[in-house]
Design a protein around this motif. Structure first.
Motif, PDB file in Angstrom:
ATOM      1  N   PRO A  24       0.820  -1.205   0.000  1.00  0.00           N
ATOM      2  CA  PRO A  24       0.000   0.000   0.000  1.00  0.00           C
ATOM      3  C   PRO A  24       0.851   1.252   0.000  1.00  0.00           C
ATOM      4  CG  PRO A  24      -0.036  -1.058   2.145  1.00  0.00           C
ATOM      5  CD  PRO A  24       0.631  -2.009   1.212  1.00  0.00           C
ATOM      6  N   ALA A  25       0.373   2.277  -0.665  1.00  0.00           N
ATOM      7  CA  ALA A  25       1.087   3.559  -0.678  1.00  0.00           C
ATOM      8  C   ALA A  25       0.970   4.194   0.698  1.00  0.00           C
ATOM      9  CB  ALA A  25       0.486   4.467  -1.737  1.00  0.00           C
ATOM     10  N   HIS A  26       2.098   4.652   1.248  1.00  0.00           N
ATOM     11  CA  HIS A  26       2.065   5.263   2.573  1.00  0.00           C
ATOM     12  C   HIS A  26       1.275   6.557   2.572  1.00  0.00           C
ATOM     13  CE1 HIS A  26       4.636   2.434   4.505  1.00  0.00           C
ATOM     14  NE2 HIS A  26       5.670   2.671   3.723  1.00  0.00           N
ATOM     15  N   ALA A  27       1.438   7.353   1.518  1.00  0.00           N
ATOM     16  CA  ALA A  27       0.905   8.709   1.545  1.00  0.00           C
ATOM     17  C   ALA A  27      -0.610   8.756   1.360  1.00  0.00           C
ATOM     18  CB  ALA A  27       1.585   9.553   0.467  1.00  0.00           C
ATOM     19  N   VAL A  28      -1.165   7.756   0.707  1.00  0.00           N
ATOM     20  CA  VAL A  28      -2.602   7.758   0.418  1.00  0.00           C
ATOM     21  C   VAL A  28      -3.194   6.447   0.898  1.00  0.00           C
ATOM     22  CG1 VAL A  28      -4.359   8.092  -1.358  1.00  0.00           C
ATOM     23  CG2 VAL A  28      -2.103   9.141  -1.639  1.00  0.00           C
ATOM     24  N   PRO A  29      -3.780   6.436   2.097  1.00  0.00           N
ATOM     25  CA  PRO A  29      -4.334   5.193   2.640  1.00  0.00           C
ATOM     26  C   PRO A  29      -5.350   4.572   1.689  1.00  0.00           C
ATOM     27  CG  PRO A  29      -4.275   6.907   4.318  1.00  0.00           C
ATOM     28  CD  PRO A  29      -3.926   7.569   3.013  1.00  0.00           C
ATOM     29  N   GLY A  30      -5.256   3.248   1.542  1.00  0.00           N
ATOM     30  CA  GLY A  30      -6.208   2.529   0.711  1.00  0.00           C
ATOM     31  C   GLY A  30      -5.833   2.463  -0.754  1.00  0.00           C
ATOM     32  N   VAL A  31      -4.766   3.168  -1.153  1.00  0.00           N
ATOM     33  CA  VAL A  31      -4.339   3.162  -2.542  1.00  0.00           C
ATOM     34  C   VAL A  31      -3.078   2.310  -2.667  1.00  0.00           C
ATOM     35  CG1 VAL A  31      -3.473   4.553  -4.462  1.00  0.00           C
ATOM     36  CG2 VAL A  31      -5.334   5.417  -3.010  1.00  0.00           C
ATOM     37  N   SER A  32      -3.029   1.460  -3.685  1.00  0.00           N
ATOM     38  CA  SER A  32      -1.857   0.632  -3.919  1.00  0.00           C
ATOM     39  C   SER A  32      -1.058   1.170  -5.095  1.00  0.00           C
ATOM     40  CB  SER A  32      -2.276  -0.820  -4.215  1.00  0.00           C
ATOM     41  OG  SER A  32      -2.861  -1.405  -3.076  1.00  0.00           O
ATOM     42  N   LEU A  33       0.245   1.105  -4.966  1.00  0.00           N
ATOM     43  CA  LEU A  33       1.144   1.524  -6.031  1.00  0.00           C
ATOM     44  C   LEU A  33       2.087   0.379  -6.375  1.00  0.00           C
ATOM     45  CD1 LEU A  33       2.162   5.094  -4.798  1.00  0.00           C
ATOM     46  CD2 LEU A  33       0.533   4.533  -6.609  1.00  0.00           C
ATOM     47  N   PRO A  34       2.460   0.271  -7.647  1.00  0.00           N
ATOM     48  CA  PRO A  34       3.394  -0.795  -8.016  1.00  0.00           C
ATOM     49  C   PRO A  34       4.803  -0.495  -7.512  1.00  0.00           C
ATOM     50  CG  PRO A  34       2.973   0.622  -9.896  1.00  0.00           C
ATOM     51  CD  PRO A  34       2.044   1.069  -8.802  1.00  0.00           C
ATOM     52  N   THR A  35       5.528  -1.534  -7.223  1.00  0.00           N
ATOM     53  CA  THR A  35       6.946  -1.405  -6.877  1.00  0.00           C
ATOM     54  C   THR A  35       7.646  -2.624  -7.439  1.00  0.00           C
ATOM     55  OG1 THR A  35       8.512  -1.024  -5.081  1.00  0.00           O
ATOM     56  CG2 THR A  35       6.692  -2.531  -4.621  1.00  0.00           C
ATOM     57  N   GLN A  36       8.937  -2.770  -7.169  1.00  0.00           N
ATOM     58  CA  GLN A  36       9.672  -3.871  -7.775  1.00  0.00           C
ATOM     59  C   GLN A  36      10.952  -4.141  -6.999  1.00  0.00           C
ATOM     60  OE1 GLN A  36       9.260  -0.793  -9.738  1.00  0.00           O
ATOM     61  NE2 GLN A  36      10.977  -0.159  -8.454  1.00  0.00           N
ATOM     62  N   ASN A  37      11.405  -5.389  -7.079  1.00  0.00           N
ATOM     63  CA  ASN A  37      12.768  -5.719  -6.683  1.00  0.00           C
ATOM     64  C   ASN A  37      13.694  -5.369  -7.842  1.00  0.00           C
ATOM     65  OD1 ASN A  37      11.869  -6.905  -4.234  1.00  0.00           O
ATOM     66  ND2 ASN A  37      11.512  -8.867  -5.252  1.00  0.00           N
ATOM     67  N   VAL A  38      14.951  -5.138  -7.520  1.00  0.00           N
ATOM     68  CA  VAL A  38      15.953  -4.854  -8.546  1.00  0.00           C
ATOM     69  C   VAL A  38      17.100  -5.842  -8.352  1.00  0.00           C
ATOM     70  CG1 VAL A  38      17.532  -3.149  -9.524  1.00  0.00           C
ATOM     71  CG2 VAL A  38      15.337  -2.405  -8.537  1.00  0.00           C
ATOM     72  N   PHE A  39      17.388  -6.640  -9.377  1.00  0.00           N
ATOM     73  CA  PHE A  39      18.471  -7.613  -9.202  1.00  0.00           C
ATOM     74  C   PHE A  39      19.292  -7.746 -10.477  1.00  0.00           C
ATOM     75  CE2 PHE A  39      15.169 -10.339 -10.986  1.00  0.00           C
ATOM     76  CZ  PHE A  39      15.868 -11.251 -11.782  1.00  0.00           C
ATOM     77  N   ALA A  40      20.489  -8.271 -10.296  1.00  0.00           N
ATOM     78  CA  ALA A  40      21.395  -8.536 -11.409  1.00  0.00           C
ATOM     79  C   ALA A  40      22.154  -9.819 -11.104  1.00  0.00           C
ATOM     80  CB  ALA A  40      22.372  -7.385 -11.616  1.00  0.00           C
ATOM     81  N   VAL A  41      22.594 -10.508 -12.138  1.00  0.00           N
ATOM     82  CA  VAL A  41      23.292 -11.784 -11.981  1.00  0.00           C
ATOM     83  C   VAL A  41      24.712 -11.646 -12.508  1.00  0.00           C
ATOM     84  CG1 VAL A  41      23.312 -14.237 -12.567  1.00  0.00           C
ATOM     85  CG2 VAL A  41      21.122 -13.051 -12.226  1.00  0.00           C
ATOM     86  N   LEU A  42      25.671 -12.060 -11.684  1.00  0.00           N
ATOM     87  CA  LEU A  42      27.063 -12.187 -12.111  1.00  0.00           C
ATOM     88  C   LEU A  42      27.312 -13.667 -12.367  1.00  0.00           C
ATOM     89  CD1 LEU A  42      29.962 -11.005 -12.467  1.00  0.00           C
ATOM     90  CD2 LEU A  42      30.308 -11.489 -10.024  1.00  0.00           C
TER      91      LEU A  42
END
Length: 235
Positions: A2-20
């Motif tokens: 959930p978005a902190h700033a707007v209760p009840g609203v969801s925002l997309p997010t993501q992990n960030v990864f790379a492979v060596l």
């Protein structure tokens, strides 16, 4: 999450990864995961210990310090090129309940049984009195002695505390529940935790560099083993 700033609203997010990719053709199909969460509270008062403050909570120690550790280990290991492959991952949604790391293990880009260990960094920027917590040394038979051996090569050596199983309130726990040996590096909590005063001026950068050095030696020790770590599951 959930978005902190707007209760009840969801925002997309993501992990960030790379492979060596590992340099050994026989071992590059096995992986060490090096990870930390990059989210923090920001403008939210949810979970804040200074809810009356209107200042942004930037989270220099929690967990820009861990994010920086992952990036530095990526730089260092890309030069030494381990035999195993390494996944460097910065997780989102940790403050909401390990959401990013749980998503990672539930949707792993590689088979979970090919992950030989996970090293996690959460609040590693406030080293004091050479005291470093390393949790999870009980998650594989060999880890405690390996940490002690690596620490002997750090000058001055850390006063290492912690140990125990792989459960805990950070992203390593998501991997431990999938039967993966884990280590969690932590320089202890402090009065600025989840407050707007957790700022870069209070980071002990030299101390964090030494934590990264220990983690590098541990990654190299795991990589050099002829056999995989012997996983131990806590009852």
């Amino acid at each position: 999450p959930p978005a902190h700033a707007v209760p009840g609203v969801s925002l997309p997010t993501q992990n960030v990864f790379a492979v060596l990719n590992g340099r050994d053709p026989a071992l590059r199909g096995e992986y060490v995961v090096v990870g930390a969460h990059f989210d923090h509270l920001g403008s939210s008062t949810e979970g804040a210990l200074d809810p009356d403050s209107r200042a942004l909570r930037l989270g220099a120690d929690d967990n820009a310090s861990g994010t920086a550790a992952v990036m530095q280990l990526a730089r260092m290991l890309s030069v030494s090129r381990p035999k195993h492959s390494v996944i460097f991952v910065n997780f989102s949604g940790e403050e909401e309940g390990l959401l990013g790391s749980q998503y990672f293990v539930d949707n792993s880009p590689v088979p979970l049984d090919s992950i030989v260990a996970m090293l996690n960094f959460d609040m590693v920027g406030r080293l004091r009195d050479q005291r470093l917590f390393v949790y999870g040394t009980g998650t594989a038979t060999e880890l405690a002695s390996m940490v002690d051996s690596a620490n002997l090569r750090i000058l001055p050596a850390f006063n290492i505390q912690g140990g125990g199983d792989g459960f805990g309130a950070s992203d390593h726990s998501s991997f431990y529940t999938k039967n993966i040996p884990v280590l969690h590096f932590f320089t202890d909590s402090h009065e600025d935790y989840h407050r707007a005063t957790d700022d870069v001026e209070k980071i002990n950068s030299g101390g964090e560099a030494r934590v990264v050095d220990l983690a590098l030696r541990m990654t190299q020790a795991i990589d050099a083993r002829a056999a995989r770590l012997t996983f131990v599951r806590s009852e």
